[in-house]
Design a protein around this motif. Structure first.
Motif, short mmCIF file in Angstrom:
data_model
loop_
_atom_site.label_atom_id
_atom_site.label_comp_id
_atom_site.label_asym_id
_atom_site.label_seq_id
_atom_site.Cartn_x
_atom_site.Cartn_y
_atom_site.Cartn_z
N GLU A 160 0.54 1.44 -3.19
CA GLU A 160 -0.27 0.83 -2.14
C GLU A 160 0.04 -0.66 -2.00
O GLU A 160 0.22 -1.18 -0.89
CB GLU A 160 -1.75 1.03 -2.47
CG GLU A 160 -2.71 0.26 -1.58
CD GLU A 160 -2.72 0.75 -0.14
OE1 GLU A 160 -3.03 -0.05 0.75
OE2 GLU A 160 -2.39 1.94 0.08
N GLN A 164 1.68 -3.00 0.96
CA GLN A 164 0.97 -4.13 1.55
C GLN A 164 1.79 -5.42 1.49
O GLN A 164 1.85 -6.19 2.46
CB GLN A 164 -0.36 -4.34 0.84
CG GLN A 164 -1.42 -3.32 1.17
CD GLN A 164 -2.78 -3.72 0.63
OE1 GLN A 164 -3.12 -4.90 0.56
NE2 GLN A 164 -3.57 -2.73 0.25
N GLN A 168 3.31 -7.64 4.63
CA GLN A 168 3.11 -9.08 4.79
C GLN A 168 4.43 -9.84 4.90
O GLN A 168 4.46 -11.06 4.99
CB GLN A 168 2.31 -9.63 3.61
CG GLN A 168 0.85 -9.21 3.57
CD GLN A 168 0.02 -9.90 4.63
OE1 GLN A 168 0.29 -11.02 5.05
NE2 GLN A 168 -1.03 -9.20 5.09
N GLY A 282 -2.69 -7.49 -0.25
CA GLY A 282 -1.54 -8.12 0.38
C GLY A 282 -1.90 -9.44 1.03
O GLY A 282 -1.18 -10.45 0.86
#
Length: 292
Positions: A160, A164, A168, A282
């Motif tokens: 996950e 993220q 970004q 993130g």
């Protein structure tokens, strides 16, 4: 640059011809990892996935110059496999095997002391240096090269957060899954030390969960020195019931010890930026880098 692995890392696989090992090593080869052979007792002299198979780790190291091993060996035999790799003086051993008996891992930890080897795992998702080397079972479609180091106890959280951080447009230097078992190799402190020394890592993300004392030890380490890079953390398990194991062997909050709230408080007291929710990790990393 990265920590522990790069494009020059030569990897062998213990348990090479097994179904899971075959699946993941084939993908590691396709990713560009320099896989040079495998070890399966009794199958020495054969070939698998186009690579040589050896009876012993020492034979594989002598023939290939291997510097790392991926251990895909069943729980009952995994500790002996790790010890064989330690005795062969492999610099890095990555063990993905789950449910290795705790007393077996105590023997492994004792053998690691004073050795030339570092162990990641067991019960580890592995290690990934984007575009250069993948050892273990981490998915290889979410990452992008960058300057954020990730160290995690949780496989699902790792995936996950890699996604993220990539979203970004920051990317990762190295992602390390230290594993979810109570007795394991490298911990948070070891990885923080490595990331702090790595000139190509600008920020470290620490992904914790209930159980054990890894997060508290990391907080004590950070309080003991001037921290050279921002550290962002997330600790899973705020709603986990006491004395109930959640997920894997290391995630159990016993009699009020090892709870998420206490871990978060300890990390914040050490100057760590703690994300409020999984969805914000993130963004929290980007803000921490901007403020550094």
């Amino acid at each position: 640059m990265a920590i522990l692995v790069d494009s020059a890392t030569k990897v062998i696989c213990q348990g090479f011809t097994g179904r899971q090992a075959s699946y993941h090593m084939e993908r590691a080869i396709a990713y560009g990892t320099q896989v040079v052979g495998g070890v399966v007792p009794g199958k020495g002299g054969s070939r698998h996935l186009g690579l040589p198979v050896f009876d012993r780790v020492a034979d594989a190291v002598a023939a290939t110059g291997a510097t790392a091993s991926a251990v895909f060996v069943p729980p009952a035999s995994a500790a002996e496999a790790i010890i064989e790799a330690i005795d062969a003086e492999l610099p890095l051993i990555v063990c993905v095997t789950e449910r290795i008996p705790v007393l077996d891992m105590v023997r492994v930890k004792r053998r690691l002391e004073g050795s030339a080897s570092r162990l990641i795992g067991p019960n580890s998702q592995g290690i990934l240096n984007p575009g250069r080397c993948k050892i273990g079972v981490m998915p290889a479609h979410l990452e992008r090269p960058g300057r954020v180091g990730i160290v995690s106890r949780s496989a699902s959280l790792t995936s996950e957060v890699v996604e993220q951080v990539s979203a970004q447009r920051l990317g990762q230097s190295t992602s390390v899954g230290i594993g979810g078992d109570p007795v394991h190799g490298l911990g948070f402190v070891d990885c923080l030390e490595l990331f702090f020394r790595d000139p190509d890592t600008d920020c470290v993300v620490l992904l914790g969960e209930i159980g054990g004392s890894e997060e508290e030890e990391a907080a004590a380490f950070l309080r003991s020195q001037r921290v050279p890079k921002p550290v962002v953390a997330y600790v899973a398990g705020l709603a986990a019931p006491t004395e109930r194991r959640m997920g894997h062997a290391g995630t159990v909050n016993v009699f009020g010890q090892g709870g998420a709230a206490e871990k978060i408080e300890s990390l914040r007291g050490a100057g760590v930026t703690v994300a409020e929710s999984v969805a914000e990790i993130g963004q929290t990393v980007r803000q921490a880098l901007k403020a550094a």
